[in-house]
Design an enzyme around this catalytic site. Structure first.
Site, PDB file in Angstrom:
ATOM      1  N   ASP A 150       0.830  -1.201   0.000  1.00 50.16           N
ATOM      2  CA  ASP A 150       0.000   0.000   0.000  1.00 50.16           C
ATOM      3  C   ASP A 150       0.873   1.263   0.000  1.00 50.16           C
ATOM      4  O   ASP A 150       1.992   1.236   0.510  1.00 50.16           O
ATOM      5  CB  ASP A 150      -0.892  -0.034   1.252  1.00 50.16           C
ATOM      6  CG  ASP A 150      -2.063   0.927   1.161  1.00 50.16           C
ATOM      7  OD1 ASP A 150      -2.299   1.503   0.067  1.00 50.16           O
ATOM      8  OD2 ASP A 150      -2.737   1.123   2.182  1.00 50.16           O
ATOM      9  N   GLY A 151       0.348   2.347  -0.567  1.00 47.03           N
ATOM     10  CA  GLY A 151       1.010   3.647  -0.462  1.00 47.03           C
ATOM     11  C   GLY A 151       1.604   4.179  -1.752  1.00 47.03           C
ATOM     12  O   GLY A 151       2.274   5.210  -1.748  1.00 47.03           O
ATOM     13  N   ASN A 152       1.344   3.503  -2.868  1.00 45.84           N
ATOM     14  CA  ASN A 152       1.889   3.979  -4.155  1.00 45.84           C
ATOM     15  C   ASN A 152       1.303   5.330  -4.542  1.00 45.84           C
ATOM     16  O   ASN A 152       2.019   6.226  -4.986  1.00 45.84           O
ATOM     17  CB  ASN A 152       1.587   2.960  -5.261  1.00 45.84           C
ATOM     18  CG  ASN A 152       2.188   1.601  -4.960  1.00 45.84           C
ATOM     19  OD1 ASN A 152       3.378   1.479  -4.766  1.00 45.84           O
ATOM     20  ND2 ASN A 152       1.343   0.587  -4.882  1.00 45.84           N
ATOM     21  N   ARG A 180      -0.081   7.596  -2.548  1.00 46.25           N
ATOM     22  CA  ARG A 180       0.361   8.643  -1.617  1.00 46.25           C
ATOM     23  C   ARG A 180       1.804   9.079  -1.922  1.00 46.25           C
ATOM     24  O   ARG A 180       2.145  10.251  -1.849  1.00 46.25           O
ATOM     25  CB  ARG A 180       0.261   8.141  -0.172  1.00 46.25           C
ATOM     26  CG  ARG A 180      -0.348   9.163   0.761  1.00 46.25           C
ATOM     27  CD  ARG A 180      -0.719   8.545   2.094  1.00 46.25           C
ATOM     28  NE  ARG A 180      -1.577   7.372   1.931  1.00 46.25           N
ATOM     29  CZ  ARG A 180      -1.765   6.449   2.868  1.00 46.25           C
ATOM     30  NH1 ARG A 180      -1.144   6.559   4.036  1.00 46.25           N
ATOM     31  NH2 ARG A 180      -2.571   5.426   2.656  1.00 46.25           N
ATOM     32  N   TRP A 181       2.623   8.113  -2.288  1.00 50.65           N
ATOM     33  CA  TRP A 181       4.030   8.389  -2.644  1.00 50.65           C
ATOM     34  C   TRP A 181       4.079   9.352  -3.830  1.00 50.65           C
ATOM     35  O   TRP A 181       4.849  10.310  -3.843  1.00 50.65           O
ATOM     36  CB  TRP A 181       4.728   7.073  -2.979  1.00 50.65           C
ATOM     37  CG  TRP A 181       6.178   7.178  -3.332  1.00 50.65           C
ATOM     38  CD1 TRP A 181       7.232   7.082  -2.475  1.00 50.65           C
ATOM     39  CD2 TRP A 181       6.727   7.388  -4.648  1.00 50.65           C
ATOM     40  NE1 TRP A 181       8.420   7.212  -3.176  1.00 50.65           N
ATOM     41  CE2 TRP A 181       8.133   7.402  -4.506  1.00 50.65           C
ATOM     42  CE3 TRP A 181       6.183   7.559  -5.929  1.00 50.65           C
ATOM     43  CZ2 TRP A 181       8.992   7.579  -5.595  1.00 50.65           C
ATOM     44  CZ3 TRP A 181       7.039   7.737  -7.003  1.00 50.65           C
ATOM     45  CH2 TRP A 181       8.420   7.756  -6.834  1.00 50.65           C
ATOM     46  N   HIS A 235       2.802   3.500  -8.877  1.00 52.70           N
ATOM     47  CA  HIS A 235       2.719   2.071  -9.207  1.00 52.70           C
ATOM     48  C   HIS A 235       3.986   1.604  -9.920  1.00 52.70           C
ATOM     49  O   HIS A 235       4.477   0.503  -9.695  1.00 52.70           O
ATOM     50  CB  HIS A 235       1.510   1.792 -10.098  1.00 52.70           C
ATOM     51  CG  HIS A 235       0.195   2.046  -9.408  1.00 52.70           C
ATOM     52  ND1 HIS A 235      -0.059   1.625  -8.116  1.00 52.70           N
ATOM     53  CD2 HIS A 235      -0.944   2.664  -9.820  1.00 52.70           C
ATOM     54  CE1 HIS A 235      -1.290   1.980  -7.778  1.00 52.70           C
ATOM     55  NE2 HIS A 235      -1.848   2.614  -8.786  1.00 52.70           N
ATOM     56  N   THR A 243      -9.975  -7.733  -6.105  1.00 52.32           N
ATOM     57  CA  THR A 243     -11.231  -7.791  -6.857  1.00 52.32           C
ATOM     58  C   THR A 243     -11.976  -6.448  -6.759  1.00 52.32           C
ATOM     59  O   THR A 243     -12.844  -6.168  -7.570  1.00 52.32           O
ATOM     60  CB  THR A 243     -12.136  -8.930  -6.326  1.00 52.32           C
ATOM     61  OG1 THR A 243     -12.197  -8.839  -4.893  1.00 52.32           O
ATOM     62  CG2 THR A 243     -11.588 -10.298  -6.698  1.00 52.32           C
ATOM     63  N   ASN A 296     -10.329  -3.473  -6.920  1.00 52.51           N
ATOM     64  CA  ASN A 296      -9.559  -2.446  -7.626  1.00 52.51           C
ATOM     65  C   ASN A 296     -10.137  -2.063  -8.996  1.00 52.51           C
ATOM     66  O   ASN A 296      -9.747  -1.043  -9.570  1.00 52.51           O
ATOM     67  CB  ASN A 296      -8.086  -2.867  -7.789  1.00 52.51           C
ATOM     68  CG  ASN A 296      -7.299  -2.788  -6.492  1.00 52.51           C
ATOM     69  OD1 ASN A 296      -6.268  -3.438  -6.332  1.00 52.51           O
ATOM     70  ND2 ASN A 296      -7.772  -1.994  -5.531  1.00 52.51           N
ATOM     71  N   ILE A 321      -7.032  -5.449   6.956  1.00 46.96           N
ATOM     72  CA  ILE A 321      -6.711  -6.609   6.118  1.00 46.96           C
ATOM     73  C   ILE A 321      -7.240  -6.406   4.693  1.00 46.96           C
ATOM     74  O   ILE A 321      -6.704  -6.962   3.737  1.00 46.96           O
ATOM     75  CB  ILE A 321      -7.278  -7.908   6.744  1.00 46.96           C
ATOM     76  CG1 ILE A 321      -6.664  -8.143   8.138  1.00 46.96           C
ATOM     77  CG2 ILE A 321      -7.025  -9.125   5.851  1.00 46.96           C
ATOM     78  CD1 ILE A 321      -5.153  -8.281   8.189  1.00 46.96           C
ATOM     79  N   SER A 322      -8.308  -5.597   4.542  1.00 49.75           N
ATOM     80  CA  SER A 322      -8.841  -5.254   3.218  1.00 49.75           C
ATOM     81  C   SER A 322      -9.078  -6.452   2.295  1.00 49.75           C
ATOM     82  O   SER A 322      -8.701  -6.419   1.126  1.00 49.75           O
ATOM     83  CB  SER A 322      -7.916  -4.246   2.523  1.00 49.75           C
ATOM     84  OG  SER A 322      -7.818  -3.073   3.291  1.00 49.75           O
TER      85      SER A 322
HETATM   86  C1  V07 Z   1       1.480  -4.256  -9.727  1.00 48.84           C
HETATM   87  C2  V07 Z   1       3.311  -2.875  -8.703  1.00 48.84           C
HETATM   88  C3  V07 Z   1       3.583  -3.152  -7.258  1.00 48.84           C
HETATM   89  C4  V07 Z   1       2.853  -2.221  -6.334  1.00 48.84           C
HETATM   90  C5  V07 Z   1       1.399  -2.535  -6.170  1.00 48.84           C
HETATM   91  C6  V07 Z   1       0.433  -2.267  -7.307  1.00 48.84           C
HETATM   92  C7  V07 Z   1       1.001  -2.089  -8.654  1.00 48.84           C
HETATM   93  C8  V07 Z   1       3.875  -6.752 -10.155  1.00 48.84           C
HETATM   94  C9  V07 Z   1       2.774  -7.344 -10.744  1.00 48.84           C
HETATM   95  C10 V07 Z   1       2.674  -8.652 -11.322  1.00 48.84           C
HETATM   96  C11 V07 Z   1       1.502  -9.392 -11.156  1.00 48.84           C
HETATM   97  C12 V07 Z   1       1.387 -10.667 -11.694  1.00 48.84           C
HETATM   98  C13 V07 Z   1       2.432 -11.205 -12.351  1.00 48.84           C
HETATM   99  C14 V07 Z   1       3.592 -10.495 -12.510  1.00 48.84           C
HETATM  100  C15 V07 Z   1       3.723  -9.222 -11.987  1.00 48.84           C
HETATM  101  C16 V07 Z   1       1.759  -6.405 -10.648  1.00 48.84           C
HETATM  102  C17 V07 Z   1      -0.291  -5.455 -10.829  1.00 48.84           C
HETATM  103  C18 V07 Z   1       0.156  -4.333 -10.170  1.00 48.84           C
HETATM  104  C19 V07 Z   1      -1.691  -5.563 -11.290  1.00 48.84           C
HETATM  105  F1  V07 Z   1       2.340 -12.461 -12.851  1.00 48.84           F
HETATM  106  N1  V07 Z   1       3.560  -5.558  -9.712  1.00 48.84           N
HETATM  107  N2  V07 Z   1       2.268  -5.311 -10.006  1.00 48.84           N
HETATM  108  N3  V07 Z   1       0.494  -6.492 -11.069  1.00 48.84           N
HETATM  109  N4  V07 Z   1       1.920  -3.125  -9.076  1.00 48.84           N
END
Ligand code: V07
Length: 261
Positions: free
Chosen positions: A32-34, A36-37, A49, A78, A80, A210-211
């Site tokens: 969490d916090g992307n 806000r960052w 992100h 689910t 988002n 826990i969300s």
């Molecule tokens: C996402 C980056 C991390 C911060 C939180 C939200 C944004 C890696 C994946 C990913 C997911 C499945 C996969 C490989 C990579 C990812 C989403 C968002 C939707 F098989 N980071 N990341 N997927 N964020």
């Protein structure tokens, strides 16, 4: 040699001496916090992100080096889908961006990718990136990097109950034979056994909820909440949070040994 980590405390640096025999086997993180960052820097949310994805890479390598068996990351819930379409679209591109740049390093570090969630509801390109990552790392037998993607804890329990009810209806299972193990076996974490349940759950960015992340599986987890925003979360923060886990565990050291039997 076991790596030493440093935590930064206002203006002093303190060494965190981790007990390498008490590294949590399964760590789950609510990243969490992307937003806000990004807001703090007057940048669009998606910039947070993007930076958050870089954190995923660093924390994956750090956890693997520490000997963690399973690292579960809550990437997309689910719920988002309710976010603005442009943000959802950006998020759906992250799995392919992640793997275009990170699969060789995953293989180098012997990390195997697993995904839990309703993957069939994802856009084809996202789904394909997920399948490719799983395929490209299937021979790795080190840490499992488990992404919770289009995952919800309550939906997972609903799906498990439906599958169990079908077995009862077919006469393959008697209601009185349903126990905790039956339920565990029908959850998406079943493939992670014997590390299906996280020993440590971390949530970044100061929220203490826990969300709808793992519900059943956190029955006995230690919960650590940190104020650090996910894009700022560094291997030293992970070490500090594992240290918190170890301090709590040590308090009941005698008891834990008994429980392991
Ligand atoms: C996402 C980056 C991390 C911060 C939180 C939200 C944004 C890696 C994946 C990913 C997911 C499945 C996969 C490989 C990579 C990812 C989403 C968002 C939707 F098989 N980071 N990341 N997927 N964020």
């Amino acid at each position: 040699m076991f790596e030493k980590f440093f935590k930064t405390n206002a203006n002093q640096q303190e060494e965190v001496d981790l007990d390498e025999n008490k590294i949590p086997t399964h760590i789950a993180i609510i990243m969490d916090g992307n937003g806000r960052w990004a807001q703090k820097r007057h940048l669009p949310r998606v910039a947070g992100h993007k930076q958050g994805m870089e954190t995923v890479k660093e924390i994956t390598k750090a956890a693997s080096k520490l000997g963690v068996k399973v690292l579960t990351l809550y990437a997309f819930s689910t719920e988002n889908w309710k976010r603005p379409a442009a943000e959802v679209n950006f998020l759906m591109d992250l799995p392919s961006k992640f793997f275009d740049t990170f699969v060789p390093e995953l293989v180098e570090n012997n990390v195997k990718v697993n995904v839990m969630g309703y993957v069939d509801q994802l856009p084809p390109k996202t789904r394909q990136a997920v399948f490719d990552a799983i395929e490209d790392t299937k021979e790795c037998d080190g840490m499992i990097l488990n992404f919770a993607l289009n995952y919800g804890g309550q939906a997972e329990i609903v799906s498990a109950m439906q599958a169990i009810a079908e077995k009862v209806k077919a006469g393959a299972l008697q209601p009185e034979d349903i126990d905790e193990q039956t339920i565990s076996q029908h959850l998406m974490t079943n493939t992670l056994a014997p590390y299906a349940n996280p020993e440590l759950l971390i949530r970044t960015s100061g929220e203490e909820r826990i969300s709808n992340f793992l519900l059943w599986q956190i029955a006995y987890s230690e919960l650590v909440f940190t104020d650090v925003l996910w894009p700022d979360y560094a291997p030293a923060n992970l070490a500090e949070d594992i240290y918190q886990f170890q301090k709590r565990n040590r308090r009941f050291g005698g008891l834990n040994k008994e429980e392991e039997k």
